[in-house]
Structures are given as C-alpha cells and as structure tokens.
Design an enzyme around this catalytic site. Structure first.
Site, PDB file in Angstrom:
ATOM      1  N   TYR A  39      15.893  23.941-132.016  1.00 36.34           N
ATOM      2  CA  TYR A  39      16.726  25.238-131.274  1.00 36.34           C
ATOM      3  C   TYR A  39      16.133  25.948-130.440  1.00 36.34           C
ATOM      4  O   TYR A  39      15.461  26.849-130.753  1.00 36.34           O
ATOM      5  CB  TYR A  39      17.708  25.887-132.184  1.00 36.34           C
ATOM      6  CG  TYR A  39      18.611  25.165-133.373  1.00 36.34           C
ATOM      7  CD1 TYR A  39      18.788  23.864-133.037  1.00 36.34           C
ATOM      8  CD2 TYR A  39      19.133  25.811-134.378  1.00 36.34           C
ATOM      9  CE1 TYR A  39      19.693  23.028-134.026  1.00 36.34           C
ATOM     10  CE2 TYR A  39      19.971  25.159-135.227  1.00 36.34           C
ATOM     11  CZ  TYR A  39      20.260  23.736-134.795  1.00 36.34           C
ATOM     12  OH  TYR A  39      21.056  22.961-135.995  1.00 36.34           O
ATOM     13  N   SER A  40      16.404  25.894-129.011  1.00 35.31           N
ATOM     14  CA  SER A  40      15.503  26.739-127.958  1.00 35.31           C
ATOM     15  C   SER A  40      14.023  26.437-128.307  1.00 35.31           C
ATOM     16  O   SER A  40      13.253  27.060-127.665  1.00 35.31           O
ATOM     17  CB  SER A  40      15.804  28.137-128.021  1.00 35.31           C
ATOM     18  OG  SER A  40      17.106  28.274-127.777  1.00 35.31           O
TER      19      SER A  40
END
Length: 334
Positions: A59-60
């Site tokens: 995530y990111s």
C-alpha cells in the site's frame, strides 16, 4: 466497542478493523490521504476502542506502513494494539521483490518492521498465495519469523479453500506455526466465501476478516454502478471495482439494501455492515475511511441488529457469482 477473539486464539480484537490502505502517498492513488489527513481517523478509531489496524507493505509502496506505525506510536498504547500487515505483491522491479519465497518473506518482514517502527508484527498475512513457490518453503519461512519473535500470529488472504486447508494441514504435519486467520472478499453483494471458506474457517478455528465489506462504496450508495467514475475521487480511478462487481443480480441486491435501510431510516452502509457482522464466522470487517462519516457509520453498525425478515430480504436476490478477488495484478490491491 465490542470485542472477540481471532478464531480460536487468545488474541482479542475489536469487531471492526481500520483498513489503512487509504493512508499513504497520494501519488500512489489520488484518493489516498497523507499523514496529517489520516490523523483524525486513527484518533477516532482509537477513541472508539478499535484495536485492530490492517495495512500491507505494497500500500503506497511502504508509506502506508510508515504512517500507520507513526500515528499509532503517537496516539496508541502498543501493548493494546493489534497491528496487521501483509506480504506478497511486488515492492520493486527486481526478481526477488515479490512472491512468497523464503528470501522475500523474510526480507519483507524485516522491512515492514522498520517502516512500522515496531519489534513484532501482531498478525503477518500472506496477501495472496504464490503457486510458483513450494508451499513448504513459505510455511517454513513464516514459522521462522514466529520463532524469531518477529511475528506473533499468521494469516492468509484471498485464496481457494482447498489451498488454505492444504496449508493448515501441512503446517500441522510439520509442527510449524499455522494460519490463524483468513482475509476474504465478502459482503452482501459477493457471498461466494459462504460455500467453502467460511465453513472451513469455522471448522479449523481460523478468524475471518472480510475485505471490501461495502463493495468499494456500492453498498454505501456512493456510486450507482461500478462503472460510475463521477461519484467519488476513488471511483474515478477504481478499475478493480469493475472487475469485482459485474453480475446482473447485483442491482437487485443493492435495491434490497436500499429498501431495508429506508424502512429503518438509516444509511445503506449501516445495514450492509450490520448484516456482515452477524454472519457466522466473521471476526471483524476491515473498514476503509476517508471521510468522518465512513467511520461513524461503521461504528453505528455495531449497535444495529437486523431482524430475520430483513436479513432474508437482503439475501433473497443473490445469485451465484464467478470467483472474484483471488488473484490480480499488484495494482489491483484492496
């Protein structure tokens, strides 16, 4: 807040988990909130008694873990928190930057620990199964992390029930740490997990953590169809929703949810989450929030009990679906 245990373990978790994919680097997804934008959601979750926080290394590309770790360190008490993260999807272009090989699992765990700023991950989950790596290799790598004290509990996410059962059996046979939970794609629009995975989790004592509990906003009424790109900033770039929700009967389920909510005088999201919370085997839906109302409605669902007639009305329009959510490119993350 209401609490339960993660399957048959002694680990006590809140009936709601805060999904942290929404917090990270807006350059990764335009709807993602940076650290200061995320702060109010962590504060509200902690004040409400949520103790389970779920993120993933991809995530990111690590920024979500960094923000999760920093904000929880500032506002929470580490011994009361259950911090969960995941491994599998590529973190770079190199040949050993993804998958579930011993090399990647171990190095990914060490990297996640640094980003989160903690010594031990409470729940370490494989983000998907990896058919290209021998199952025994993955299980032995995860067991090593448990024995080293880097991980407390193990979980899996989104796979065939037979594959999950094989992993549970192999770990038991070899005397290795077993998976204690499964994250699965489950909501009133998509119920295929009821066929095999949920009964398996109940039989084996594994907790079940539903992802996409509101069908990426469809069950909250924020978009009329998966193809609606105008409804929200997330909808504009959410091609994955169009892959997950494409059944003709989905419209009937949405209408039923809308009708029950209208009769109750509450938002659709509250009804959809109340239904999910009452399902056998469900431990804690993973709720994403980028607006205060998202988290407030999730918390309100804890106090809403649907009647048998209301639940039947929600379930009646459902028709069998093709499997959705077991695999996909890294860009199709939850």
């Amino acid at each position: 807040m209401k609490y339960t245990t993660l399957g048959r373990t002694g680990l006590v978790v809140s009936r709601l988990a805060l999904g942290c994919m929404s917090y990270g680097d807006p350059a990764w997804r335009p709807w993602v909130l940076p650290k200061e934008g995320a702060r109010p959601f962590f504060r509200r979750a902690l004040e409400a008694g949520i103790n389970l926080f779920d993120t993933a290394d991809m995530y990111s590309l690590g920024v979500s873990e960094e923000i999760t770790g920093r904000l929880l360190a500032e506002m929470g008490r580490r011994e009361e928190l259950v911090i969960a993260t995941k491994v599998h999807f590529p973190m770079g272009a190199g040949p050993n930057m993804g998958g579930l090989s011993r090399k990647h699992v171990v190095q990914a765990c060490e990297a996640s620990l640094k980003r989160l700023g903690i010594e031990t991950i409470d729940l370490y989950q494989i983000h998907r199964f990896d058919p290209s790596t021998p199952l025994a290799e993955t299980l032995e790598a995860l067991d090593l992390l448990v024995r080293q004290g880097k991980v407390r509990y193990l979980g899996a996410s989104s796979g065939e029930a037979w594959r999950f059962q094989k992993a549970l059996a192999a770990a038991s046979l070899r005397g290795l740490a077993r998976f204690d939970s499964m994250q699965g794609h489950y909501n009133v629009l998509y119920r295929e997990e009821e066929r095999e995975m949920l009964p398996l989790c109940l039989e084996e004592g594994a907790g079940f953590l539903p992802w996409s509990p509101l069908a990426r906003g469809l069950l909250a009424g924020t978009r009329a169809t998966p193809a609606d790109r105008e409804a929200t900033p997330r909808a504009a770039s959410d091609d994955y929703a169009r892959q997950l929700y494409d059944h003709p009967a989905d419209a009937d389920v949405l209408e039923a949810t809308r009708s029950v909510a209208a009769a109750r005088g509450v938002p659709m999201a509250r009804v959809a989450l109340a239904w999910l919370l009452a399902r056998p085997g469900v431990t804690a839906p993973i709720v994403g929030a980028t607006k205060p109302a998202h988290l407030d409605e999730a918390l309100a669902a804890l106090d809403l009990t649907l009647t048998a007639e209301e639940a039947a009305a929600l379930e009646a329009p459902y028709r069998p679906h093709a499997v959705r959510g077991f695999a996909g490119p890294a860009t199709a993350a939850r």
